[in-house]
Structure formats: C-alpha cells, structure tokens
Write a protein that holds these residues in place. Structure first.
Motif, PDB file in Angstrom:
ATOM      1  N   ILE A   1     -67.756  43.004  31.953  1.00  0.00           N
ATOM      2  CA  ILE A   1     -69.096  43.461  31.556  1.00  0.00           C
ATOM      3  C   ILE A   1     -69.015  44.552  30.493  1.00  0.00           C
ATOM      4  N   THR A   2     -68.083  45.478  30.647  1.00  0.00           N
ATOM      5  CA  THR A   2     -67.922  46.517  29.629  1.00  0.00           C
ATOM      6  C   THR A   2     -67.623  45.889  28.272  1.00  0.00           C
TER       7      THR A   2
ATOM      8  N   ALA B   1     -66.041  48.192  20.646  1.00  0.00           N
ATOM      9  CA  ALA B   1     -67.318  47.942  19.971  1.00  0.00           C
ATOM     10  C   ALA B   1     -67.181  48.212  18.477  1.00  0.00           C
TER      11      ALA B   1
ATOM     12  N   ILE C   1     -63.827  52.364  29.607  1.00  0.00           N
ATOM     13  CA  ILE C   1     -64.785  53.090  28.767  1.00  0.00           C
ATOM     14  C   ILE C   1     -64.107  53.678  27.527  1.00  0.00           C
TER      15      ILE C   1
ATOM     16  N   MET D   1     -75.253  50.002  16.317  1.00  0.00           N
ATOM     17  CA  MET D   1     -74.159  50.758  15.696  1.00  0.00           C
ATOM     18  C   MET D   1     -74.319  50.975  14.197  1.00  0.00           C
TER      19      MET D   1
ATOM     20  N   ILE E   1     -79.151  45.224  26.632  1.00  0.00           N
ATOM     21  CA  ILE E   1     -79.017  44.100  27.571  1.00  0.00           C
ATOM     22  C   ILE E   1     -78.266  44.446  28.847  1.00  0.00           C
TER      23      ILE E   1
ATOM     24  N   LEU F   1     -74.890  42.660  17.399  1.00  0.00           N
ATOM     25  CA  LEU F   1     -76.132  43.278  16.918  1.00  0.00           C
ATOM     26  C   LEU F   1     -75.903  43.991  15.582  1.00  0.00           C
TER      27      LEU F   1
ATOM     28  N   ILE G   1     -70.557  44.126  26.692  1.00  0.00           N
ATOM     29  CA  ILE G   1     -71.395  45.134  26.035  1.00  0.00           C
ATOM     30  C   ILE G   1     -70.854  45.445  24.645  1.00  0.00           C
ATOM     31  N   ALA G   2     -69.549  45.700  24.575  1.00  0.00           N
ATOM     32  CA  ALA G   2     -68.936  46.031  23.275  1.00  0.00           C
ATOM     33  C   ALA G   2     -69.115  44.879  22.293  1.00  0.00           C
TER      34      ALA G   2
ATOM     35  N   ALA H   1     -80.559  40.902  32.373  1.00  0.00           N
ATOM     36  CA  ALA H   1     -79.462  41.864  32.315  1.00  0.00           C
ATOM     37  C   ALA H   1     -78.106  41.165  32.365  1.00  0.00           C
ATOM     38  N   LEU H   2     -77.114  41.774  31.752  1.00  0.00           N
ATOM     39  CA  LEU H   2     -75.743  41.256  31.860  1.00  0.00           C
ATOM     40  C   LEU H   2     -75.335  41.133  33.319  1.00  0.00           C
TER      41      LEU H   2
ATOM     42  N   GLY I   1     -63.706  50.655  25.577  1.00  0.00           N
ATOM     43  CA  GLY I   1     -64.945  49.961  25.233  1.00  0.00           C
ATOM     44  C   GLY I   1     -65.562  50.556  23.974  1.00  0.00           C
ATOM     45  N   ILE I   2     -65.421  51.869  23.821  1.00  0.00           N
ATOM     46  CA  ILE I   2     -65.905  52.548  22.609  1.00  0.00           C
ATOM     47  C   ILE I   2     -65.182  51.985  21.378  1.00  0.00           C
TER      48      ILE I   2
ATOM     49  N   HIS J   1     -71.334  42.463  22.345  1.00  0.00           N
ATOM     50  CA  HIS J   1     -72.733  42.256  21.998  1.00  0.00           C
ATOM     51  C   HIS J   1     -73.253  43.361  21.071  1.00  0.00           C
ATOM     52  N   ALA J   2     -72.834  44.594  21.323  1.00  0.00           N
ATOM     53  CA  ALA J   2     -73.231  45.692  20.432  1.00  0.00           C
ATOM     54  C   ALA J   2     -72.740  45.393  19.014  1.00  0.00           C
ATOM     55  N   ALA J   3     -71.553  44.801  18.912  1.00  0.00           N
ATOM     56  CA  ALA J   3     -71.013  44.434  17.593  1.00  0.00           C
ATOM     57  C   ALA J   3     -71.813  43.282  16.989  1.00  0.00           C
TER      58      ALA J   3
END
Lengths: 590, 590
Positions: B471-472, B439, B432, A396, A425, B482, B475-476, B512-513, B435-436, B478-480
């Motif tokens: 899981i969604t 994140a 979704i 991001m 992931i 990162l 992802i959010a 994988a998650l 989730g956007i 983990h993306a954060a």
C-alpha cells in the motif's frame, strides 16, 4: 515524577529508556542548559541528538503534572525589565464552552481547574512590543537566542540575524516561561508540529495532556491545541503549564464556541477578548485566517472541495453573512499590537488552501497568499514574529511552486505547511501520502511541518496515531535536513550505518527514531540475545549476508589503501583468500 | 474457490469485498479479457480501476491452489507457431536445497510436489528468440500487447512502439501462460513489485504462496520470489502456477544453495543449469548481477557499508577468490541466447548499489551503471527485454541524478528501483523512509518500484508487513502517476474528493486503497451507521465542518456562475443568507 501517579502511562515519557541518557549543553551562564539526548554506543562512544522531550525524560528533574513545569525562562523575562504584571482578564464560564454539561468529555482524574502555582499575567510595559524580533532588530542577543544557538549548533549572532531578517521565529510568549526555546526557519533544522485537541465528540483533558507529552517524547517541536469542545480554556491551561515546547492555537475556534457556533454572531470584540485570554495564558503562536477576504470567497465556488480550513470556512461564512470584509483583516493592526505585547507569534493561516489534488495552486489559494504577504509586512512593522501557513493537498509537480511563491511574496518568512498530501486515494494512510510531500517541501524550504496522522479525514488521533504521525514527520524533516546538507543530520545517519555494517544491533536500535519498534521487529524472528550480535539476520540467514562479505573484502584488501594500490595487490590477496578456504558467510541488509 | 480449503485465509484474496465487483474489458477477440475493478458509488455511477488481484477476486472463476490458474496465454503462445515443447531438464534433489532435512520450514498443508496439470517446457524453436521485443521490432502487435494496451488505456501501436524502442518491457515467459500481461515503462502507469521468499531461518511454501496472492490483492504488479532456504524449487513452482502476475527471481541465490553456500565453488555451468531450470518453470524476469566487475570491487573498500546486495557480494567474493572477471559478465552473450528462447526479461542488478546515505552516487555505483548500459545493448542485440535495477539508499538531493544517468546510459530502458530510502535513522519505518524516495524517483522516470516493508533491515516481512509495503508503494506509484499527468490517476483522486465533499462516506471507503482500514478508523470514533451519512466527522464535530459551509456557499452563491457574476450577486445573497437564520454548521477535512 508524579505524572505516573496522575495517569500511569504505559511506556510514558518518563519511562527510563535504555541506551541513552539526558544530557545538557551549558551556555555562557549556568541557567542556559540545553537538553540533548546522548545515545551510548557499545563502542564506548556516544552520539548527541536534539531532544524535545522536556524534563520528563530527566530522572533528576522533579515533574508533577498538577504543578506544571518549572518556569525556566522567568528570570530571563523579568531581568529584561520591559514587562509588567497586571490583573488580567477574569476567567469566565463561557471560556470553557459547554463545561460540565455532558457526561462525556468531562474531567476525570485531573481537577477541572489547574491547581499549580498562582499566576499573574505579564505583558510589555505600557503595551510595548517585547518580542524576540524587537530585541534582534536592536542587536540584542537574548538568553533565548543563545539557547537555540547551542541547540542548533550555530553562532548566537546567526540566530539574531535570522530573526531580525524575519527568516526565523522564536515563539516564546512571556506568559509561557516553561518552554525550552526553539527556532523555526529554513536555515535551521526542520521542525515538526503535532496537533492535539478535543472536539465536541471525543476526548478529555487528561488525554490531551498525555498526547502532548507523548508527542514531544517522540520529537514534536511544537504542539497545537486545536480543541473545539468542552473545557477549552482549562484544557489549554493544563497543556501550557506542562509543555516544554511552544503551544499554538486557533483562537477563532474558541471564539466560535462563545457564540455557540453561530459564525455570523462573531465580532471583533469577542475575538479580541479571546486572543487576550489566550495571550495571558501563554499561547506562543496563533493561527489567524486574516487573508480570507470577501472577494476571494467566490473563487472557491467551482472548486472540487471548496474551503477545507475550519478557520477559513468560518471567516468565509461571516463575510458572506454580513457582506463585509473580514473583521480579522480590518482590525489586523490592532491585533498586531496585542500580540507584540506578549511576544505571541503569528501563524498566518491559509484559510483557502486546497482540500484536494484537483484544487491545488488555484487562484483562490494564491490570491490569499498575496494577502498574507501584505499582512506579513504589517506584522513585521509592529515587531510581531510571523510565519505563514501552507497547504494541504498538492500533487508532487506543484509543490515547489508553493514554496517559491511563498518565499518571494512573504519576504522569506518561515513557511509552515500541512503535509502536503500528494494523493487523496489513501485515507488511513495520509501520514504517508503527506509524508512524501512534507519531505519534498521541507527540502525546498519549508521551516516547520505540521504532522498528519493515519486518522486524518477519518477521526481524532489516539496515542498510537500521534506517535505514528510524529515519527513519520521526523523522517520527513530529517530527510530534508540531509538533503539540505545539515552536518548534524549526516552524523546521525552515519552512526546508524556504521552500527549496521558492524552488526551492532543494540546500537542500531538505540540510534533509531523508534528503538522500541525496531527491537520488537527484530526480535519477532530472531528473539534470542545472541542474535543481536549475530553477523546476519533473519532476512537472509547466515549464508547470504552481504555485509559480512563486504567486511571480508575490506579486511582482505585493505581499507587504508587507495584503489590503485588495492588493485595492484589483488592477485596476491586473491590467492590468500583461496588459501584460507574461506566459506562465503554472507548476510545482508537489503 | 478452494484456496480457502488449503489455507483458510482470513480476509483472503477471495473474500468478497463489498462496494466493487470484478469486471472485464474485452479486446478485438473474446479471449482478450482485461480484468478491472469497478467501484460502485452510491450515486449510481462507477469508477473503473486497474486490477492486479487475478481470478481470485472473481466469484465466477474457479480457482484451486492445487491445480494452479488457467493457462490464459497458452493459445496465444502456441498460435504463434514459433515455440516447441521439449523434454526439459530433469528436476534433481539439489534443486530444492536442504529439502526435508529440517523440521522447520518443511511442507505443511501443501504437498511437496506441485500436483497440478502435467507440464512440458516450451522454448523458441531451434532456440530462436521468441520475445515480445522480437515481435515488436518486426511490427507485430501480439495478443499480450493488445491486452496491456486495453489495461493502460492506450493504443496497441503505442505499446508496440515502446517495447520496440526498449523503453518498456512486457515480462511473459512462454512457460508462464497463467499471467495477466502487464507492461513496465516510464510512459505507462508506475508499477510496484513485492518481494516474497523464505530464508534459511523462517517461513514455509504455504506462507509464500499466500503472501503472493495477498500482495497482488493489494496491488502488487509483479512479485519476486527471493527464497534462499529449503524447498526453493518447489516453492517457486507453487508460486508460479498460482500467480496472475509476472514472477521475478535471482537465480544466483539458488545456484549458491547448490554449492552449499561456497561462493568460490560457483561455476558458469552450475549457474546456467539453474537459469535453464527456472526458465523452464516459467520465471518471467531474472535479476543478474553481471555488472559487478573485478576492478570495481576495490572501489567499495572505503565505503561506509560496503556491498549490500546479496548478489553483488556473492559475485564480488567469487571474483576475489579467483581473481578473475565475473563469469556472468564473460558469458553474458550465451545467457542472452538462453533468455531469448523463453522470453525471460533481464533485470540487470545493481550489485554495487549504496547501502547507506553516505555511499550514495559514488564511483562504485556509477561505474557499475556504465557496465549495465553496455550489457543492456548486448541484451537488446539478442532481442532480450531488459530493465535496469537502481538504488537503494539515496538522500533526496541525489535522487534525480540516478534516474537521469540511468536513462542516458541505458538508452531509456525501464528503471526498477528499490525505494530509495532517503534516511537511515528509522529502522521499522523504512517503508516510509523509502516511500518518499520512491515517489520522487518514479515521478522523475522510474518505471517500477520494488517495495520495502516495515521489517526491512530487521526481519522477514509477514502478511501485515506485505500489505503495508504494497500500500505504501501504491501510494508512491500513484502520486507519481498524478505528477506525471496520467489522466486515469487524476480521475481516481477526483472521485474520492467528490465523495469527501459530498459526505459519501461509503464511497470514500470503497474508493480507498485500503477500504477495510479506512472504515475501521472511521468507526473507531463514530461507529453508528448514521454517522456514515453525517455531514461531519469526529475530528471537528458538527459545528466545525468546513466542507458543510463550503457546500452552503456553493448553494447560496451558485456553482455555475463565473466569479464576477457571483461577486455581483453577493450583496443580495448575503441578505438571503442572513434571512434564513442559517446556523454555521461546520465540518472539516483537515
């Protein structure tokens, strides 16, 4: 509607959908008719939404997948008088790759050769440019421009301006008169592309045509046919003749099939012949990986995932095998002349885009971007409409730099990005990992988003994956439209919010991006018809619905008053509220 | 593992999962054992991941849903010598609401009363604060702090500092010794909360316990039990005794059940009694909507969707009915004293959060936020750990303001947000749409994300929805992580990217998650075992795999050389490449 005859789709694009009907906005002349979806609300009002589904959802339109769609733009093109029909390049067996050599992937219900009306290809007279950019620069507002102006709710002159400045493209090959024109640019609604295409391993023509109509039903604005397997020419013919949206391709894939997969045997002549073949068929935009230069290839050597673009890796292999500069780069000017004569739009491919979080925004990627900026100027000098492709896999905090650099280096040419995935992931959920990045990059200026489906990195998308991918990306595009302040975007959200607050369940479903699934989820817990008018739902039950108490508050305390007036009257209202003995009958949404 | 005996879950949390095993990191004493997931790679290496699944995934641990989990922290708590056991509040029939009054939602396979070891409640001696904040401020590093330091890979002193500063909370009621301690704060890994809970309309105790174990198996860091229906006390007891993660509640829901849904009949005494009941059971954090003040209610009158928080609407109705200030606000100091004596963490609820895009960031929302800032300081003055809840429904361009204001007004107390949804047009896909936003807001500083499932606004989530939601949101989160530069986050992505580039399919699945779905999607098109070692996949087939050609490039041109050296040697390498007659055997990832 004989599409059903050919493939009897369940819930196909031609299935009548309750709660809305197809309407048209008419322009300055009767043949400019822009399709819209009019959602009927139970209040008697309607909400008008952008519609990409083509004539298939119009019960008055006769469609037949074996004949193709009506050539809507044909008269506009011929009336301009700057194109000519010509004999064209003969179709050869090798155009279809491994045609009929295998029992898998062969033709099933559809004929091998497209049986529709005979076509003669057309191009700019004497090979001259006949692009929307040509016209826009000359100050002409074409029928196509007026069409997209109506579609976007802006002035035609604004459309012309944006195209002339290179900030938007209107992909519309003169050999694809079937399309309903649309525009791609950061000052318009964010668009979504869906990829389809067979591979050497799976899928048939029939499936690809169905995926195309299915994707546009759910909102795909363009479709790329990325077929690499058998019947590659014929599949594309069926897709083009039946597509209401612009079709994009990567000609390099077919060229590689023609040399049986040996990259080093590719030549400019084989590639050029393939491009002309596809121009004559009507492909509206082509991905060209002309920015993968010989000297950039070593920059990928220490990457975690090397080169992950198919086109990029093919060109890199060619450059290495010959130790020569890319034939795409060296012949780019000639390529521009060809594309200009058919009005095929460039989608300059990012062959060195990152394939993992670790590789994002590296020197290989940005070196290529600078070359794409150079190619963009050359293309514009030939009047070729151009957009620039972008990544890929980007965390991001590195997304914005991608848009900002691309806009600066490429003179604000439309950015067309694949996601980007914001983490690696979650295979099987890459529509979500990338939907996050897609929404953000679109807010910051990407004009079109290439969808990613749940099967990304794992397999070819099927029908369900295509739908999930398109809807996820429509969400991302719409969230960006909202964040960019597009008035029509806000109207849609407001209509749904109003329906939610007033417990108009049917209106909520019909306004949803996916009414079928919304209705099914609701009915899973409260299936009875009365529940759809109930002032609560199964989440909280009747006592806990916050929406209901909010309505009570508004009724009791006046929605027309200013806050101070409400405050002043509240002591009295409070007594009244108690006097009614009102039970708290509370539902909720979240 | 008799969990299966009680409810025979398919793919339950205790199902053995191939490719990884449960490991433990040991601290300074043998009873500090932090669970981790060790993923075995086919290279012989392993990757260590954070693990929330509790003893259920440890084949050496004996778990029995009827006895509950072992009281891991009991000795730590008693050893501190600052708590005492006491008789406690007797459990009354009304604690369970409409217990046994209906054939629906009744107890099925599980007994009504939790049959595990007898429990006597515990609290701070003489009602004194026994919170992690108390200890942190005194400079003490507790066993819990050392545990989370190991878990997060940071120094124990850093954990103590963050808690002492109020920037992080470690929710751990002295009556919930079963939990594996975890920490919530912006300088740690972003956490995910999963909501479960029955309603008056659907679901049973059995389902809720299973949803809890299922959610933690997929990565939920905390679970909120939002039950509003029957057996509310008993459901919570089963959930608490079997939960390895902190449990949150909204005591107001149960209090409302005790007055049969009549908000105006709520009193401070009924509420306080309910809070004590839940403190004694072991609830780790409680949402309290004490910021919904009488004078803020009129600010919601002209909103599109009014008040959408259940707690917020109940308190608003109470304030209006009595025309008095909220009893939660007026008795807040006493509430602090109660929570401090059990180490229950405040989650100060945003009862006036927006319920639609149109209502985001309005005066009602921010007025309440300022009051939450005031309450946060009061809570801290009583040594109560505190986090602040946030929206909701917010378009992308208004998200950052939410975090920035909250961090400023609430002295950097952990922000705990619900999404936010970035558009309202996609019911059935709100995991979704949110989730956007999740994140993004986590990248900007939210410490914990409350998940949203596909059933949001439509119904109660079932088992599949819980998994999709968790899981969604992983992802959010983990993306954060990162984007915030967390080193362990990057390690995970890198391991998966390496496996992808080297065609180690089994490693990709195991990292994988959701290994199960990734494997199933892959096998749908290329099911044969050899395909899992193939140097291509079904997307592109053998001729088009970009990863393969990238590997060739690296092998031919040397991964250990600097770019200039590679460039220098390329002409020669090019000749060698041609000499091998290497066919382009090209795969791809995207």
């Amino acid at each position: 509607m004989t599409l059903q005859d050919a493939r009897t789709p369940e819930n196909g694009p031609d299935a009548a959908r309750p709660g809305w009907h197809k309407g048209y906005l008419t322009g300055s002349r009767p043949d400019i008719r822009v399709p819209v979806r009019r959602v009927h609300l139970t209040t008697g009002q309607s909400v008008t939404l952008y519609d990409t589904s083509g004539p298939y959802t119009d019960p008055e339109a006769a469609t037949d997948v074996r004949r193709g769609l009506a050539p809507l733009r044909e008269h506009w093109i011929t009336a301009r008088g700057d194109t000519e029909e010509y004999a064209g390049r003969p179709v050869r067996p090798e155009d279809d790759g491994l045609k009929h050599t295998s029992p898998r992937g062969g033709l099933r219900n559809l004929d091998a050769v497209f049986p529709g009306r005979p076509r003669v290809p057309r191009r700019g007279r004497d090979g001259r440019p006949v692009t929307q950019l040509t016209y826009a620069r000359r100050g002409e507002i074409t029928a196509e421009m007026e069409y997209v102006a109506l579609r976007e709710g802006v002035a035609p002159e604004f459309v012309r301006d944006e195209i002339a400045a290179g900030r938007a493209v209107l992909p519309a090959n003169v050999n694809h008169p079937e399309i309903e024109p649309m525009i791609i640019g950061k000052n318009f609604l964010v668009k979504v592309n869906a990829n389809i295409g067979n591979s050497a391993v799976t899928s048939s023509i029939e499936e690809e045509v169905e995926k195309m109509t299915w994707a546009t039903r759910w909102g795909a604005d363009t479709v790329m046919d990325l077929s690499t397997g058998r019947n590659i020419h014929t599949t594309r013919e069926w897709v083009l003749r039946n597509s209401p949206v612009p079709i994009g391709t990567v000609p390099l894939y077919q060229a590689l099939e023609k040399v049986d997969g040996r990259a080093e045997e590719l030549t400019w002549d084989i590639y050029k012949d393939t491009v002309i073949e596809q121009c004559e068929q009507g492909v509206d935009y082509m991905t060209v990986h002309a920015g993968v230069l010989l000297r950039y290839v070593p920059l990928t050597a220490r990457r975690k995932t090397g080169i992950v673009s198919r086109g990029g890796s093919i060109m890199a292999a060619w450059c290495l095998a010959h130790h020569r500069e890319s034939f795409l780069y060296e012949n780019f000017a000639e390529l521009c002349e060809i594309l200009a004569a058919y009005d095929v739009t460039f989608s300059l491919g990012d062959g060195l885009r990152p394939g993992s979080i670790a590789d994002a925004n590296d020197e290989a990627q940005f070196a290529e971007l600078r070359t794409l900026g150079e190619l963009n100027r050359i293309a514009k000098s030939h009047d070729v409409q151009t957009m620039i492709e972008g990544p890929g896999h980007v965390p991001m905090h590195k997304i914005k730099e991608n848009v900002d650099l691309q806009q600066e280096i490429c003179d604000e040419a439309p950015f067309y990005t694949l996601g980007p995935l914001t983490t690696d992931i979650a295979p099987a959920y890459d529509h979500i990992t990338s939907g996050i990045g897609a929404a953000m990059i679109a807010w910051w200026g990407t004009a079109m988003l290439c969808y990613v489906t749940p099967k990304e990195h794992l397999g070819l998308p099927d029908r369900d994956d295509v739908k999930t991918g398109v809807i996820t990306y429509k969400i991302a595009a719409h969230a960006a439209d909202l964040a960019k302040g597009h008035p029509s975007a806000q109207t849609w959200d407001d209509a749904l919010s109003d329906a939610r607050f007033e417990f108009r369940w049917e209106d909520q479903f019909n306004l949803a991006l996916d009414p079928d699934t919304a209705r099914a989820y609701h009915d899973a817990t409260l299936p009875a018809e009365p529940a759809k008018t109930a002032h609560f739902c199964s989440m909280c039950g009747p006592k806990f619905c916050s929406m209901k108490i909010s309505q009570d508050i508004r009724r009791e305390h006046g929605g027309d008053l200013r806050a101070e007036e409400i405050e002043a009257g509240m002591a009295e209202k409070s007594r009244e509220f108690a006097a009614t003995g009102n039970r708290v009958y509370l539902p909720l949404t979240d």
